[in-house]
Scaffold this active site. Sequence first.
Site, PDB file in Angstrom:
ATOM      1  N   MET A  29       0.850  -1.191   0.000  1.00  0.00           N
ATOM      2  CA  MET A  29       0.000   0.000   0.000  1.00  0.00           C
ATOM      3  C   MET A  29       0.890   1.246   0.000  1.00  0.00           C
ATOM      4  O   MET A  29       0.453   2.335   0.386  1.00  0.00           O
ATOM      5  CB  MET A  29      -0.932  -0.010   1.212  1.00  0.00           C
ATOM      6  CG  MET A  29      -1.881  -1.213   1.175  1.00  0.00           C
ATOM      7  SD  MET A  29      -3.468  -0.940   1.994  1.00  0.00           S
ATOM      8  CE  MET A  29      -2.946  -0.611   3.641  1.00  0.00           C
ATOM      9  N   HIS A  33       9.066   1.283   3.567  1.00  0.00           N
ATOM     10  CA  HIS A  33      10.128   1.295   4.573  1.00  0.00           C
ATOM     11  C   HIS A  33      11.014   0.076   4.311  1.00  0.00           C
ATOM     12  O   HIS A  33      10.782  -0.682   3.357  1.00  0.00           O
ATOM     13  CB  HIS A  33       9.570   1.345   5.998  1.00  0.00           C
ATOM     14  CG  HIS A  33       8.608   0.249   6.341  1.00  0.00           C
ATOM     15  ND1 HIS A  33       8.947  -1.091   6.293  1.00  0.00           N
ATOM     16  CD2 HIS A  33       7.311   0.291   6.717  1.00  0.00           C
ATOM     17  CE1 HIS A  33       7.910  -1.821   6.655  1.00  0.00           C
ATOM     18  NE2 HIS A  33       6.894  -1.009   6.903  1.00  0.00           N
ATOM     19  N   HIS A  36       9.483  -3.261   3.345  1.00  0.00           N
ATOM     20  CA  HIS A  36       9.052  -3.436   1.954  1.00  0.00           C
ATOM     21  C   HIS A  36      10.264  -3.690   1.048  1.00  0.00           C
ATOM     22  O   HIS A  36      10.220  -4.531   0.150  1.00  0.00           O
ATOM     23  CB  HIS A  36       8.350  -2.170   1.431  1.00  0.00           C
ATOM     24  CG  HIS A  36       7.113  -1.803   2.162  1.00  0.00           C
ATOM     25  ND1 HIS A  36       7.021  -0.697   2.967  1.00  0.00           N
ATOM     26  CD2 HIS A  36       5.895  -2.394   2.207  1.00  0.00           C
ATOM     27  CE1 HIS A  36       5.795  -0.612   3.469  1.00  0.00           C
ATOM     28  NE2 HIS A  36       5.101  -1.636   3.037  1.00  0.00           N
ATOM     29  N   GLY A 146       5.145  -9.960   3.800  1.00  0.00           N
ATOM     30  CA  GLY A 146       5.871  -9.982   5.066  1.00  0.00           C
ATOM     31  C   GLY A 146       5.195 -10.918   6.060  1.00  0.00           C
ATOM     32  O   GLY A 146       3.964 -10.969   6.149  1.00  0.00           O
ATOM     33  N   ASP A 149       2.555  -9.694   9.131  1.00  0.00           N
ATOM     34  CA  ASP A 149       1.087  -9.836   9.087  1.00  0.00           C
ATOM     35  C   ASP A 149       0.772 -11.314   8.862  1.00  0.00           C
ATOM     36  O   ASP A 149       0.375 -11.723   7.764  1.00  0.00           O
ATOM     37  CB  ASP A 149       0.514  -8.973   7.965  1.00  0.00           C
ATOM     38  CG  ASP A 149       0.657  -7.498   8.271  1.00  0.00           C
ATOM     39  OD1 ASP A 149       0.198  -7.068   9.340  1.00  0.00           O
ATOM     40  OD2 ASP A 149       1.273  -6.781   7.468  1.00  0.00           O
ATOM     41  N   GLN A 152      -2.731 -12.272   7.746  1.00  0.00           N
ATOM     42  CA  GLN A 152      -2.944 -11.885   6.350  1.00  0.00           C
ATOM     43  C   GLN A 152      -2.339 -12.925   5.406  1.00  0.00           C
ATOM     44  O   GLN A 152      -2.956 -13.342   4.422  1.00  0.00           O
ATOM     45  CB  GLN A 152      -2.311 -10.514   6.110  1.00  0.00           C
ATOM     46  CG  GLN A 152      -2.179 -10.138   4.636  1.00  0.00           C
ATOM     47  CD  GLN A 152      -1.765  -8.700   4.431  1.00  0.00           C
ATOM     48  OE1 GLN A 152      -2.572  -7.810   4.596  1.00  0.00           O
ATOM     49  NE2 GLN A 152      -0.521  -8.456   4.051  1.00  0.00           N
ATOM     50  N   VAL A 179      11.371  -7.960   9.464  1.00  0.00           N
ATOM     51  CA  VAL A 179      12.596  -7.180   9.683  1.00  0.00           C
ATOM     52  C   VAL A 179      12.433  -6.441  11.010  1.00  0.00           C
ATOM     53  O   VAL A 179      11.372  -5.864  11.278  1.00  0.00           O
ATOM     54  CB  VAL A 179      12.813  -6.164   8.530  1.00  0.00           C
ATOM     55  CG1 VAL A 179      14.107  -5.390   8.724  1.00  0.00           C
ATOM     56  CG2 VAL A 179      12.813  -6.885   7.193  1.00  0.00           C
ATOM     57  N   SER A 188       7.393  -1.328  11.190  1.00  0.00           N
ATOM     58  CA  SER A 188       5.998  -1.106  10.808  1.00  0.00           C
ATOM     59  C   SER A 188       5.816   0.384  10.561  1.00  0.00           C
ATOM     60  O   SER A 188       6.436   1.205  11.251  1.00  0.00           O
ATOM     61  CB  SER A 188       5.088  -1.548  11.956  1.00  0.00           C
ATOM     62  OG  SER A 188       3.803  -0.988  11.795  1.00  0.00           O
ATOM     63  N   ARG A 190       3.445   1.927  11.472  1.00  0.00           N
ATOM     64  CA  ARG A 190       2.825   2.463  12.695  1.00  0.00           C
ATOM     65  C   ARG A 190       3.840   2.891  13.743  1.00  0.00           C
ATOM     66  O   ARG A 190       3.497   3.648  14.651  1.00  0.00           O
ATOM     67  CB  ARG A 190       1.920   1.416  13.314  1.00  0.00           C
ATOM     68  CG  ARG A 190       0.745   1.142  12.440  1.00  0.00           C
ATOM     69  CD  ARG A 190      -0.146   0.150  13.075  1.00  0.00           C
ATOM     70  NE  ARG A 190      -1.323  -0.031  12.234  1.00  0.00           N
ATOM     71  CZ  ARG A 190      -2.495  -0.402  12.666  1.00  0.00           C
ATOM     72  NH1 ARG A 190      -2.671  -0.642  13.939  1.00  0.00           N
ATOM     73  NH2 ARG A 190      -3.493  -0.558  11.847  1.00  0.00           N
TER      74      ARG A 190
HETATM   75  O1  PAF Z   1       0.021  -5.734   3.597  1.00  0.00           O
HETATM   76  C1  PAF Z   1      -0.410  -4.829   2.837  1.00  0.00           C
HETATM   77  O2  PAF Z   1       0.264  -3.841   2.572  1.00  0.00           O
HETATM   78  C2  PAF Z   1      -1.801  -4.950   2.244  1.00  0.00           C
HETATM   79  O3  PAF Z   1      -2.687  -5.548   3.139  1.00  0.00           O
HETATM   80  C3  PAF Z   1      -1.823  -5.678   0.891  1.00  0.00           C
HETATM   81  C4  PAF Z   1      -1.374  -7.118   1.002  1.00  0.00           C
HETATM   82  C5  PAF Z   1      -0.929  -4.945  -0.095  1.00  0.00           C
HETATM   83  C6  PAF Z   1      -3.252  -5.688   0.322  1.00  0.00           C
HETATM   84  O4  PAF Z   1      -3.733  -4.404   0.161  1.00  0.00           O
END
Ligand code: PAF
Length: 282
Positions: A29, A33, A36, A146, A149, A152, A179, A188, A190
Site C-alpha cells: 500500500m 520502509h 518493503h 511480510g 502480518d 494476512q 525485519v 511497521s 505504525r
Molecule cells: O500488507 C499490505 O500492505 C496490504 O494488506 C496488501 C497485502 C498490499 C493488500 O492491500
Amino acid sequence: MQIIRQIDPLRAAVAALRQSGSVALVPTMGAMHEGHLTLVREAAKRAAHVAVSIFVNPRQFGANEDLDAYPRQLERDCVLLDREGVALVWAPDAAAMYPAGYATNIAVSGISDGLCGAARPGHFDGVATVVCKLFNQVRPDTALFGEKDWQQLAVIRRMARDLDLILPAVNAIIGVPTVREADGLALSSRNAYLSADLRARAAALPRAMQRAAARLRDGVPVAVALAGLAQDLLEGGFDSIDYAELVDAETLVPLDALTGNSARLLVAARIGGTRLIDNIPA
Ligand code: PAF
C-alpha cells in the site's frame, strides 16, 4: 522503471517482461520502509523481474479507520523502488481497481474471523479481494508478503488454494521473515506514531514474546505463559492487549499445548493509542 496506472498497459508491460523471464509481485500500500525493500530484494532473488503494486485499498479499511490519513507518497516510493531495480510499479487508482458497478467480495471464512479479524470486521475480505485481483492482473510467478502480518499471509494462502489461482504452486506465495530494529521491535509504518519514550517502551513486545515462547518450550502451560506475556506487556508500558494467542501456524486454530513444530505466538497490543502486532514461532 515503468509506472503504470491502467490495466491494459499493465497487461502489455507484463507480457513484454515475460519474454525475458519470470515475474515476482510484491503487493504493497506504499509508504515504503525497509521491510518493503527487503521484500523487493527477496523478490529479485527469485525472479528475473520484480513488479511492485502500490494501492491503498479502501475495501480493507473499516468505517472507523482513517483511509484518508493513510500516507500516500508515490513519488518517493518510486525513487526508492527504482534504486532497487524494480521493473514495474502498478499503481492503479480506486476507479481502475474497482470500476463503477464493482460488486464482488471474497470472504475467507474461519481463518479471517479471529485475532485481527475480530477487531477489524471485513478487513480480511478487503485484503483477499484486492490480492486476488492483483494476482489476476499481474499473473506473477511468485508473490511475496511480510510474515509480520501472519494472519494476512494465512488468509491469502488459503484464498489462493481455495480459488485455484493461477500461481504455479501454493509455495509460490512466499512469506518473508519480519525485519526488526536492533531492540527487536518489528518494522511497521505504525512505529512512526510513537513518541521517543513510547518507541523505547515498545521493545517490551518482542521481549515479552520471546520470554513467553521460551517458557512454553520449558513446559509452562499455555494459559500461564500467555498470562505472563500480558503481564510483562502491561508492566512494560503497554496500555492493553487485544489478543495474545498460541495458534496453529497454518490454520490459526488456538492451541492449548505446544505440539509439533507448527505453533505460532501472535500478539496485538496497544501503546499510547497505537496498535502494534507481532508474531514469532513458539
Ligand atoms: O500488507 C499490505 O500492505 C496490504 O494488506 C496488501 C497485502 C498490499 C493488500 O492491500
